[in-house]
Scaffold this motif. Structure first.
Motif, PDB file in Angstrom:
ATOM      1  N   MET A  80     -41.866  36.588 -81.923  1.00 35.51           N
ATOM      2  CA  MET A  80     -42.753  37.838 -81.843  1.00 35.51           C
ATOM      3  C   MET A  80     -43.988  37.411 -82.554  1.00 35.51           C
ATOM      4  O   MET A  80     -43.720  36.763 -83.625  1.00 35.51           O
ATOM      5  CB  MET A  80     -42.186  38.691 -82.445  1.00 35.51           C
ATOM      6  CG  MET A  80     -42.844  40.097 -82.276  1.00 35.51           C
ATOM      7  SD  MET A  80     -41.874  41.643 -83.323  1.00 35.51           S
ATOM      8  CE  MET A  80     -40.850  42.019 -82.009  1.00 35.51           C
TER       9      MET A  80
ATOM     10  N   ASN B 181     -43.061  46.452 -74.302  1.00 36.80           N
ATOM     11  CA  ASN B 181     -42.137  45.469 -73.957  1.00 36.80           C
ATOM     12  C   ASN B 181     -41.529  44.663 -74.953  1.00 36.80           C
ATOM     13  O   ASN B 181     -42.552  43.890 -75.739  1.00 36.80           O
ATOM     14  CB  ASN B 181     -42.437  44.756 -72.761  1.00 36.80           C
ATOM     15  CG  ASN B 181     -41.214  44.008 -71.902  1.00 36.80           C
ATOM     16  OD1 ASN B 181     -40.097  44.641 -72.164  1.00 36.80           O
ATOM     17  ND2 ASN B 181     -41.373  42.976 -71.493  1.00 36.80           N
ATOM     18  N   GLY B 182     -40.278  44.797 -75.481  1.00 34.79           N
ATOM     19  CA  GLY B 182     -40.013  43.923 -76.403  1.00 34.79           C
ATOM     20  C   GLY B 182     -39.735  44.600 -77.826  1.00 34.79           C
ATOM     21  O   GLY B 182     -39.327  44.062 -78.973  1.00 34.79           O
ATOM     22  N   SER B 183     -40.856  45.542 -77.881  1.00 33.18           N
ATOM     23  CA  SER B 183     -40.926  46.134 -79.290  1.00 33.18           C
ATOM     24  C   SER B 183     -40.548  47.706 -79.403  1.00 33.18           C
ATOM     25  O   SER B 183     -40.045  48.160 -80.527  1.00 33.18           O
ATOM     26  CB  SER B 183     -42.385  46.286 -79.660  1.00 33.18           C
ATOM     27  OG  SER B 183     -43.057  45.125 -79.867  1.00 33.18           O
TER      28      SER B 183
END
Length: 313
Positions: free
Chosen positions: A1, A257-259
């Motif tokens: 990240m 997306n991803g968080s």
């Protein structure tokens, strides 16, 4: 990240929500900020430009630099260099021996600045440095070369007073005794002067603030609907603090997306920027016990803006 993603996730998870103003500056953000600086309402750039154009000799005298002694002129957050060029031209024309070291987090801004300086002042020695201010300054510290630091445009006003004090402490720690700092700050003044600078009729500041959401969409695969947010500036003459917010115009969910997914209530604010205005008393407060000593104060003809010159003891 990435650090960008971490900071966005952390800021949007807070209550109240927050996004760092340092992320305004992608390529589109750079372009919009140049437009902001040219707006009729945005007095800050014109006021400081007047100081650099009309009081160049006074600046050089106050900085104590001499044509026969080499120094490094380091500018933090150099941007397009419009004001600094007024000083650079005089230094070059008078034969001063120095390197100009513009520091910025934006590669785009640095490359454009380097290109324009090469066209306008081919003989000027320019050494661009991309990155965090203190990382760059730490790398320059051990040269023992006299340094003049430029921190213009009231950029320090993006920090809370306690953060500004810490910034000045950290800056003093990477400078040597006798080094100088030229600190440009916006002065406390009436709301009718200040507020339009952050809410221009053409809507450029609004676009600049909203572009942060577009950047998150583009770089972090988010689905912010820009039409569902608006720009809201606020200013208090009593505190001397201007703030900018992005406000959700409806209850909505935003996915990054991803968080994860972030919920917004109608009217909920995201704090994006602080712009502190200063007085002599506040400058004394943020420089207290920092090894910086106030030496000179230069102002524009309207008294809107000040460039303080400080020496590192």
């Amino acid at each position: 990240m990435s650090q960008f993603e971490k900071d966005v996730k952390d800021g949007l998870s807070r209550s109240p929500k927050y996004l760092s103003s340092k992320y305004f500056y992608d390529k589109k953000g750079d372009e919009l900020f140049v437009q902001i600086m040219n707006m009729p309402e945005y007095y800050l750039t014109r006021a400081e430009f007047e100081i650099f154009k009309e009081q160049t000799t006074e600046i050089i005298e106050s900085l104590g630099v001499r044509p026969d002694s080499y120094f490094e002129l380091v500018e933090l957050g150099a941007g397009d260099g419009t004001k600094t060029k007024e000083l650079l031209k005089v230094l070059v024309n008078q034969g001063f021996k120095f390197d100009y070291v513009p520091v910025d987090i934006s590669s785009n801004a640095l490359n454009q600045l380097q290109s324009s300086l090469k066209e306008e002042m081919e003989e000027l020695s320019v050494k661009i440095r991309k990155g965090d201010y203190f990382e760059v300054l730490e790398s320059l510290k051990f040269t023992n070369t006299p340094k003049v630091i430029l921190f213009l445009g009231s950029n320090i006003g993006n920090l809370e007073d306690e953060q500004a004090h810490q910034f000045m402490n950290e800056l003093a720690a990477v400078l040597n005794s006798g080094d100088k700092l030229l600190l440009g700050v916006d002065l406390i003044k009436a709301e009718e002067v200040v507020l339009p600078a952050y809410n221009d009729k053409a809507g450029i500041t609004k676009a600049f603030n909203l572009n942060l959401l577009s950047r998150i969409n583009n770089e972090l695969d988010a689905n912010f609907d820009i039409e569902n947010f608006t720009h809201q500036p606020e200013y208090s003459e009593t505190t001397g603090i201007a703030k900018s917010f992005l406000v959700s115009t409806k209850a909505q969910s935003v996915k990054i997306n991803g968080s994860g997914t972030f919920e917004f209530k109608a009217g909920e604010k995201i704090h994006t920027e602080i712009s502190r205005k200063y007085s002599d008393e506040i400058i004394v407060k943020i420089t207290k016990n920092t090894k910086f000593r106030l030496q000179e104060k230069l102002q524009d003809s309207k008294g809107y803006f000040a460039d303080y010159i400080l020496v590192r003891d």
